[in-house]
Design a protein around this motif. Structure first.
Motif, PDB file in Angstrom:
ATOM      1  N   ALA A 162      40.246 -34.875 -40.340  1.00 41.20           N
ATOM      2  CA  ALA A 162      39.152 -35.144 -41.288  1.00 41.20           C
ATOM      3  C   ALA A 162      39.717 -35.365 -42.195  1.00 41.20           C
ATOM      4  CB  ALA A 162      39.246 -33.456 -40.464  1.00 41.20           C
ATOM      5  N   VAL A 163      39.380 -35.084 -43.358  1.00 41.99           N
ATOM      6  CA  VAL A 163      39.326 -35.327 -44.436  1.00 41.99           C
ATOM      7  C   VAL A 163      39.285 -33.918 -45.721  1.00 41.99           C
ATOM      8  CG1 VAL A 163      39.857 -36.902 -47.233  1.00 41.99           C
ATOM      9  CG2 VAL A 163      39.316 -38.032 -44.524  1.00 41.99           C
ATOM     10  N   VAL A 164      39.966 -33.593 -45.666  1.00 42.93           N
ATOM     11  CA  VAL A 164      40.169 -31.949 -46.675  1.00 42.93           C
ATOM     12  C   VAL A 164      40.078 -31.786 -47.625  1.00 42.93           C
ATOM     13  CG1 VAL A 164      41.363 -30.028 -46.848  1.00 42.93           C
ATOM     14  CG2 VAL A 164      41.069 -30.530 -44.343  1.00 42.93           C
ATOM     15  N   THR A 165      38.918 -32.086 -47.996  1.00 43.27           N
ATOM     16  CA  THR A 165      38.426 -31.932 -49.872  1.00 43.27           C
ATOM     17  C   THR A 165      38.695 -30.812 -50.883  1.00 43.27           C
ATOM     18  OG1 THR A 165      36.277 -32.588 -49.864  1.00 43.27           O
ATOM     19  CG2 THR A 165      37.785 -34.417 -49.779  1.00 43.27           C
ATOM     20  N   THR A 166      38.207 -29.695 -49.976  1.00 46.75           N
ATOM     21  CA  THR A 166      37.781 -28.460 -50.451  1.00 46.75           C
ATOM     22  C   THR A 166      38.249 -27.191 -49.441  1.00 46.75           C
ATOM     23  OG1 THR A 166      36.091 -28.065 -48.956  1.00 46.75           O
ATOM     24  CG2 THR A 166      35.940 -28.374 -51.375  1.00 46.75           C
ATOM     25  N   SER A 167      38.991 -25.787 -49.651  1.00 47.74           N
ATOM     26  CA  SER A 167      40.066 -24.890 -49.684  1.00 47.74           C
ATOM     27  C   SER A 167      39.074 -24.503 -48.423  1.00 47.74           C
ATOM     28  CB  SER A 167      39.992 -23.810 -50.151  1.00 47.74           C
ATOM     29  OG  SER A 167      41.412 -24.209 -51.587  1.00 47.74           O
ATOM     30  N   ILE A 168      39.729 -24.443 -46.555  1.00 53.60           N
ATOM     31  CA  ILE A 168      39.243 -23.689 -46.197  1.00 53.60           C
ATOM     32  C   ILE A 168      39.821 -22.750 -45.460  1.00 53.60           C
ATOM     33  CG2 ILE A 168      39.545 -24.118 -43.351  1.00 53.60           C
ATOM     34  CD1 ILE A 168      38.363 -26.479 -44.986  1.00 53.60           C
ATOM     35  N   PRO A 169      39.304 -21.858 -45.298  1.00 47.25           N
ATOM     36  CA  PRO A 169      39.784 -20.334 -44.989  1.00 47.25           C
ATOM     37  C   PRO A 169      40.462 -20.205 -44.165  1.00 47.25           C
ATOM     38  CG  PRO A 169      37.376 -20.133 -44.407  1.00 47.25           C
ATOM     39  CD  PRO A 169      38.096 -21.990 -44.875  1.00 47.25           C
ATOM     40  N   PRO A 170      41.417 -18.643 -43.537  1.00 47.45           N
ATOM     41  CA  PRO A 170      42.390 -18.804 -42.825  1.00 47.45           C
ATOM     42  C   PRO A 170      41.178 -18.498 -41.851  1.00 47.45           C
ATOM     43  CG  PRO A 170      42.087 -16.378 -44.521  1.00 47.45           C
ATOM     44  CD  PRO A 170      41.032 -17.652 -44.800  1.00 47.45           C
ATOM     45  N   ASN A 171      41.773 -18.908 -40.070  1.00 47.58           N
ATOM     46  CA  ASN A 171      41.805 -18.466 -38.763  1.00 47.58           C
ATOM     47  C   ASN A 171      40.304 -19.065 -38.446  1.00 47.58           C
ATOM     48  OD1 ASN A 171      43.327 -16.424 -38.671  1.00 47.58           O
ATOM     49  ND2 ASN A 171      42.101 -14.681 -39.436  1.00 47.58           N
ATOM     50  N   SER A 172      40.169 -20.135 -38.932  1.00 52.94           N
ATOM     51  CA  SER A 172      39.363 -21.258 -39.011  1.00 52.94           C
ATOM     52  C   SER A 172      39.071 -22.197 -38.383  1.00 52.94           C
ATOM     53  CB  SER A 172      38.210 -20.896 -40.197  1.00 52.94           C
ATOM     54  OG  SER A 172      39.023 -21.026 -41.396  1.00 52.94           O
ATOM     55  N   THR A 173      38.258 -23.315 -38.164  1.00 55.95           N
ATOM     56  CA  THR A 173      38.409 -24.895 -37.080  1.00 55.95           C
ATOM     57  C   THR A 173      37.612 -25.087 -37.827  1.00 55.95           C
ATOM     58  OG1 THR A 173      39.030 -23.818 -35.049  1.00 55.95           O
ATOM     59  CG2 THR A 173      38.487 -26.590 -35.191  1.00 55.95           C
ATOM     60  N   ALA A 174      38.574 -26.330 -39.341  1.00 59.99           N
ATOM     61  CA  ALA A 174      37.263 -27.207 -39.414  1.00 59.99           C
ATOM     62  C   ALA A 174      37.815 -28.696 -39.159  1.00 59.99           C
ATOM     63  CB  ALA A 174      38.145 -27.201 -41.207  1.00 59.99           C
ATOM     64  N   LEU A 175      36.338 -29.415 -38.813  1.00 58.03           N
ATOM     65  CA  LEU A 175      36.441 -30.681 -38.658  1.00 58.03           C
ATOM     66  C   LEU A 175      35.828 -31.660 -39.432  1.00 58.03           C
ATOM     67  CD1 LEU A 175      35.362 -29.680 -35.175  1.00 58.03           C
ATOM     68  CD2 LEU A 175      37.464 -30.228 -35.947  1.00 58.03           C
ATOM     69  N   GLY A 176      35.878 -33.054 -39.390  1.00 60.35           N
ATOM     70  CA  GLY A 176      34.742 -33.579 -40.235  1.00 60.35           C
ATOM     71  C   GLY A 176      35.392 -34.692 -41.680  1.00 60.35           C
ATOM     72  N   VAL A 177      34.585 -35.399 -41.884  1.00 52.77           N
ATOM     73  CA  VAL A 177      34.602 -35.737 -43.801  1.00 52.77           C
ATOM     74  C   VAL A 177      33.600 -35.662 -44.061  1.00 52.77           C
ATOM     75  CG1 VAL A 177      35.095 -38.457 -44.490  1.00 52.77           C
ATOM     76  CG2 VAL A 177      35.951 -37.651 -42.531  1.00 52.77           C
ATOM     77  N   PRO A 178      33.312 -35.364 -45.073  1.00 57.40           N
ATOM     78  CA  PRO A 178      34.502 -33.528 -45.633  1.00 57.40           C
ATOM     79  C   PRO A 178      34.951 -32.961 -44.475  1.00 57.40           C
ATOM     80  CG  PRO A 178      33.192 -33.272 -46.964  1.00 57.40           C
ATOM     81  CD  PRO A 178      32.755 -34.607 -46.141  1.00 57.40           C
ATOM     82  N   ALA A 179      36.156 -32.273 -44.666  1.00 54.52           N
ATOM     83  CA  ALA A 179      36.002 -31.278 -43.476  1.00 54.52           C
ATOM     84  C   ALA A 179      35.462 -30.205 -44.025  1.00 54.52           C
ATOM     85  CB  ALA A 179      37.487 -30.917 -43.347  1.00 54.52           C
ATOM     86  N   GLN A 180      34.939 -29.898 -42.339  1.00 55.58           N
ATOM     87  CA  GLN A 180      33.616 -28.583 -43.028  1.00 55.58           C
ATOM     88  C   GLN A 180      34.034 -27.186 -41.895  1.00 55.58           C
ATOM     89  OE1 GLN A 180      29.783 -29.074 -43.385  1.00 55.58           O
ATOM     90  NE2 GLN A 180      29.729 -30.983 -45.233  1.00 55.58           N
ATOM     91  N   VAL A 181      33.463 -26.184 -42.104  1.00 53.73           N
ATOM     92  CA  VAL A 181      34.467 -25.183 -41.203  1.00 53.73           C
ATOM     93  C   VAL A 181      33.305 -25.227 -40.399  1.00 53.73           C
ATOM     94  CG1 VAL A 181      34.015 -22.698 -41.242  1.00 53.73           C
ATOM     95  CG2 VAL A 181      35.654 -23.554 -42.635  1.00 53.73           C
ATOM     96  N   LYS A 182      33.733 -25.177 -38.527  1.00 49.84           N
ATOM     97  CA  LYS A 182      32.689 -25.510 -37.807  1.00 49.84           C
ATOM     98  C   LYS A 182      32.725 -24.394 -36.206  1.00 49.84           C
ATOM     99  CE  LYS A 182      31.147 -29.609 -38.996  1.00 49.84           C
ATOM    100  NZ  LYS A 182      30.050 -29.461 -39.099  1.00 49.84           N
ATOM    101  N   ASP A 183      34.341 -22.741 -36.953  1.00 49.90           N
ATOM    102  CA  ASP A 183      34.796 -22.324 -36.003  1.00 49.90           C
ATOM    103  C   ASP A 183      35.236 -21.389 -36.084  1.00 49.90           C
ATOM    104  OD1 ASP A 183      34.557 -20.453 -34.065  1.00 49.90           O
ATOM    105  OD2 ASP A 183      35.519 -21.593 -32.761  1.00 49.90           O
ATOM    106  N   ARG A 184      35.088 -20.180 -36.002  1.00 54.19           N
ATOM    107  CA  ARG A 184      36.061 -19.294 -36.657  1.00 54.19           C
ATOM    108  C   ARG A 184      36.601 -18.662 -35.311  1.00 54.19           C
ATOM    109  NH1 ARG A 184      33.656 -16.805 -42.511  1.00 54.19           N
ATOM    110  NH2 ARG A 184      33.463 -17.836 -43.209  1.00 54.19           N
ATOM    111  N   HIS A 185      37.923 -17.890 -35.192  1.00 55.40           N
ATOM    112  CA  HIS A 185      39.173 -17.328 -34.469  1.00 55.40           C
ATOM    113  C   HIS A 185      39.982 -16.449 -35.011  1.00 55.40           C
ATOM    114  CE1 HIS A 185      41.048 -20.848 -35.459  1.00 55.40           C
ATOM    115  NE2 HIS A 185      41.464 -20.298 -36.200  1.00 55.40           N
TER     116      HIS A 185
END
Length: 457
Positions: A162-185
């Motif tokens: 993954a390439v993380v270019t923006t902030s990711i919230p807690p308790n989440s799964t981020a995948l891809g280019v650019p990384a995006q939230v795909k799931d929350r746990h």
């Protein structure tokens, strides 16, 4: 045979001998013997207790840069951390192999970033930088890249490559280019870790102020007053579309603490709002996001014949531009909200007043563009809804009693008008990803970033 502990102890001794006070290493750390510490002048690297770093990894603190790694963090093989401002890694973070974390990147080669006498080198245009934070319990998978200004929330999982270019919230799964939230746990958050803060300022008229008389029992479902019972007003509170937006944003971003500084003032002209902005800024006010909306009273006072209070269009233009210049020094993002039309007022020529108001709105739009601010135009949406309710812009009159209306009294908004403004503003901010952008720190040239994001060790 030499143990891992012995090897780490010898390496730590060598690191301290080479870098002195520029490096601090806690107890129980396990470092591979080829872990590279690169520390420039005025830079530091700090490791907490029980930090594990595997072979081939480089920690590079460039001049003025700081790397802080908290307790019980594990870093895999061939990882690169490079800081020009600071990189903070929280407790219990796991960073897998070949992860790249740079809080800076090369600036584009332009006439503004180069001088004609500079040789052609990879670093001639300089760097943009902003701090990176990886919060407690986050997991960064193999070959992920974390870029400048990003915050990875607690317990977040970043997928491989993954390439993380923006902030990711807690308790989440981020995948891809650019990384995006795909799931929350949903998971437990460390109460010792400070919550992110967003501070929002509002500067305008009664449309923003929207005071409501209140007593706590009026909104306490278990203790509502009986019909006919007398209740004393004990407080004024802000409501309307500003309150609705704040409530919506807080529920949409529950891991962020959102505070509102509502400086709306009933009856304010652009002169009054400029005074409010000036007082707030010079009083130390700072906002991540500020809204500015003014103009309706400037015109209304003119059409009411209250000429000493009225504000002509050229003075209005100067006032709003001065307010924007002040806010630009104290605010990360500014949104100018255009004024809605007047619905009715038997004492004035409403159609003529609205023609003037459109001209003032155009000045506000141009001023916003010149100050790199967003502009939200309310006019068409308000007019469309109002005409569907039976209002006519050419012969504006009050609605028949009991019929819905955008306005409560012809100027101030009804619940329908407030809800419509809520929708328009929320849609604009969502379409332009304003809040998401605020959660990733702004990048600046290296010298500016060092000043903006300076922290004491």
């Amino acid at each position: 045979m030499t143990s891992v502990t012995d090897t780490s102890a010898l390496l730590i001794d060598r690191i301290h001998a080479r870098h002195g006070d520029a490096v601090r290493i806690g107890t129980g750390c396990d470092l591979a013997d080829d872990v590279e510490f690169v520390i420039d002048p005025d830079a530091t690297i700090t490791l907490g207790d029980r930090v594990s770093i595997r072979r081939g990894t480089t920690l590079q603190a460039n001049t003025g840069g700081h790397i802080i790694i908290d307790d019980d963090t594990a870093i895999g093989e061939n990882v690169v951390l490079s800081a020009m401002t600071h990189i903070r890694i929280g407790r219990g973070v796991g960073i897998s192999n070949m992860v790249d974390i740079h809080d800076h990147n090369h600036r584009p080669r332009t006439h503004d970033t180069l001088t004609t006498d500079q040789p052609i080198t990879p670093w001639a245009s300089g760097f943009d930088a902003a701090p990176i934070t990886i919060e407690p319990g986050a997991i960064i998978s193999n070959k992920a890249t974390i870029t400048a200004g990003v915050t990875i929330g607690q317990n977040a999982l970043i997928g491989a490559n993954a390439v993380v270019t923006t902030s990711i919230p807690p308790n989440s799964t981020a995948l891809g280019v650019p990384a995006q939230v795909k799931d929350r746990h949903p998971g437990p958050l460390d109460p010792r870790h400070p919550r992110r803060q967003l501070h929002i300022g509002w500067f305008g008229t009664s449309l923003m102020e929207h005071y409501e008389a209140h007593h706590p029992r009026l909104s306490t479902q278990a203790d509502l007053p009986a019909v006919g019972e007398q209740i004393e007003v004990t407080e004024w509170r802000h409501r309307g579309y500003v309150h609705a937006l704040t409530t919506r944003w807080q529920s949409s971003y529950p891991w962020i603490t959102i505070t509102t500084d509502n400086r709306g003032e009933g009856g304010a002209t652009s002169r009054d709002v400029l005074v409010n902005v000036n007082t707030a800024v010079h009083g130390g006010g700072r906002w991540d996001l500020a809204f500015l909306g003014v103009g309706i009273n400037d015109i209304w006072r003119h059409h009411q014949g209250r000429m000493s209070e009225a504000v002509g269009i050229d003075e209005y233009d100067t006032n709003i531009r001065t307010a924007l210049a002040l806010l630009s020094e104290a605010t990360r993002r500014i949104v100018v909200i255009g004024e809605p039309p007047i619905g009715w007022d038997p004492a004035i020529d409403v159609a003529a007043a609205n023609r003037d108001l459109l001209e003032y709105n155009q000045r506000a739009r141009r001023a916003a563009d010149d100050h790199h601010a967003q502009y939200i135009d309310l006019w068409d949406d308000i007019t469309y809804t109002a005409t569907c309710f039976g209002w006519s812009p050419t012969t504006p009159t009050a609605p028949t009693r009991g019929e819905p209306s955008i306005w409560s009294d012809g100027v101030h908004l009804s619940e329908y008008g407030d809800d419509l403004l809520h929708q328009i503003v929320a849609r604009h901010l969502s379409d332009h990803r304003i809040h998401d952008g605020l959660l990733t720190l702004d990048r600046f040239d290296r010298a500016t970033a060092a000043r903006r994001y300076h922290v004491a060790r």
